[in-house]
Write a protein that holds these residues in place. Structure first.
Motif, PDB file in Angstrom:
ATOM      1  N   LYS A 225       0.862  -1.183   0.000  1.00  0.00           N
ATOM      2  CA  LYS A 225       0.000   0.000   0.000  1.00  0.00           C
ATOM      3  C   LYS A 225       0.896   1.230   0.000  1.00  0.00           C
ATOM      4  O   LYS A 225       1.799   1.348   0.830  1.00  0.00           O
ATOM      5  CB  LYS A 225      -0.900  -0.001   1.231  1.00  0.00           C
ATOM      6  CG  LYS A 225      -1.924  -1.122   1.246  1.00  0.00           C
ATOM      7  CD  LYS A 225      -2.777  -1.063   2.512  1.00  0.00           C
ATOM      8  CE  LYS A 225      -3.783  -2.216   2.533  1.00  0.00           C
ATOM      9  NZ  LYS A 225      -4.592  -2.214   3.786  1.00  0.00           N
ATOM     10  N   LYS A 228       1.771   3.081   3.038  1.00  0.00           N
ATOM     11  CA  LYS A 228       2.483   2.323   4.073  1.00  0.00           C
ATOM     12  C   LYS A 228       3.977   2.150   3.766  1.00  0.00           C
ATOM     13  O   LYS A 228       4.693   1.480   4.524  1.00  0.00           O
ATOM     14  CB  LYS A 228       1.844   0.944   4.239  1.00  0.00           C
ATOM     15  CG  LYS A 228       0.452   0.951   4.855  1.00  0.00           C
ATOM     16  CD  LYS A 228       0.530   1.204   6.346  1.00  0.00           C
ATOM     17  CE  LYS A 228      -0.800   1.002   7.039  1.00  0.00           C
ATOM     18  NZ  LYS A 228      -0.676   1.174   8.505  1.00  0.00           N
ATOM     19  N   GLY A 279       0.431  -3.851   5.407  1.00  0.00           N
ATOM     20  CA  GLY A 279       0.533  -3.036   4.202  1.00  0.00           C
ATOM     21  C   GLY A 279       1.130  -3.746   3.004  1.00  0.00           C
ATOM     22  O   GLY A 279       1.056  -3.253   1.878  1.00  0.00           O
ATOM     23  N   ILE A 281       1.065  -6.255   0.087  1.00  0.00           N
ATOM     24  CA  ILE A 281      -0.011  -6.864  -0.691  1.00  0.00           C
ATOM     25  C   ILE A 281       0.422  -8.205  -1.276  1.00  0.00           C
ATOM     26  O   ILE A 281      -0.254  -9.212  -1.112  1.00  0.00           O
ATOM     27  CB  ILE A 281      -0.459  -5.907  -1.819  1.00  0.00           C
ATOM     28  CG1 ILE A 281      -0.986  -4.596  -1.219  1.00  0.00           C
ATOM     29  CG2 ILE A 281      -1.517  -6.571  -2.703  1.00  0.00           C
ATOM     30  CD1 ILE A 281      -1.241  -3.506  -2.233  1.00  0.00           C
TER      31      ILE A 281
END
Length: 301
Positions: A225, A228, A279, A281
């Motif tokens: 993210k 983040k 955060g 992915i």
């Protein structure tokens, strides 16, 4: 593995790779001839490589990239040799899985970097595919040399040749270096001392991680993210087995380099520590096979 005296010698050479045999003998409390023999054996066994570590930022090399290459199996060695000959390539490793060769490179401009990829690399015999991840920021690496606000140091062709020679043999005697470059010994010493004083290069012993109990290496490309990124980098910096953290402009957000004692330790670090950070992915994990060229190593503590 290494014994305690060898370890102490490597630590000293990591501080100053051109320290004299006399200086080292005095610090370690052993005979000068013993120091000379130990250094020779450490290098012959490829436990260490004593070389100049160029500071890309002092040289004005601000365009950095992590490059992955898919290649025909029979051409991997020749492609690595092509990369090795280029001063701007500071890491070459072969890998298992999706990619065959990984490289870290730095150039003075993005145009120079892209021209190298398009003209020299992509056209090389046996290269099937090249993916280039442009480096935005360097957050952690064992051999230091981070971007700062100081202006690059101006060097000329002679300086460049000195640097290139010392990246191959950091303990090359000054007389031999001057003779090879066809310059006077005073000129050689003056220029070398200036390069060291300006921190354009540092000359250090670079251990081979696999020879000092660090047998497993990997790189991770992380999608995270965007909000983040800072928090994730800060969390990654806490792990001593992570030697490299770079943020990227394209493709992925973060590049991570890991040195681990064994595959089990690597698995635990990735699955139970790194991938549990809030955060993240997804990831692409690449296991290193063989080191072909490196300007760094996991330095001893």
């Amino acid at each position: 593995m290494i014994d305690e005296i060898e370890r102490q010698l490597i630590l000293e050479l990591q501080q100053n790779g051109r320290a004299s045999h006399v200086e080292l003998a005095k610090k370690l409390g052993i005979h000068v001839s013993t120091v000379a023999k130990m250094i020779r054996l450490l290098e012959e066994k490829d436990l260490i490589k004593i070389r100049a570590l160029p500071n890309p930022f002092k040289l004005g090399y601000s365009a950095h990239a992590f490059i992955t290459i898919k290649a025909e199996k029979e051409n991997i060695d020749s492609i690595c040799s092509l990369l090795y000959a280029n001063f701007n390539v500071n890491l070459i490793v072969t890998a298992f899985g999706k990619f065959d060769i990984l490289a870290l490179v730095y150039f003075s401009s993005w145009d120079g970097l892209l021209n190298f990829i398009a003209t020299n690399l992509s056209a090389a015999n046996g290269v099937l595919n090249v993916e280039t991840f442009l480096v935005k920021d360097i957050r952690k690496r064992y051999y230091g040399q981070f971007m700062d606000d100081s202006a690059p140091v101006k060097i000329d062709e002679v300086d460049q040749r000195i640097i290139e020679q010392l990246t191959e043999n950091g303990r090359c005697p000054s007389k031999q270096l001057a003779k090879h470059l066809k310059i006077s010994l005073p000129t050689c010493l003056r220029r070398l001392n200036l390069l060291l004083a300006e921190k354009v290069i540092e000359i250090k012993a670079v251990p081979d991680p696999s020879k000092i109990g660090v047998t497993t290496n990997a790189f991770m490309l992380l999608h995270v993210k965007v909000t983040k990124i800072e928090d994730i980098c800060a969390e990654l910096e806490k792990y001593k087995d992570i030697f490299l953290i770079m943020t990227l402009y394209n493709g992925y957000h973060i590049l991570v380099g890991i040195s681990a004692p064994d595959p089990g330790h690597l698995h635990q670090l990735i699955k139970k520590s790194i991938l549990t950070i809030d955060g993240i992915i997804d990831d692409e994990t690449i296991i290193r096979a063989e080191v072909k060229k490196r300007y760094y190593g996991k330095f001893l503590e």
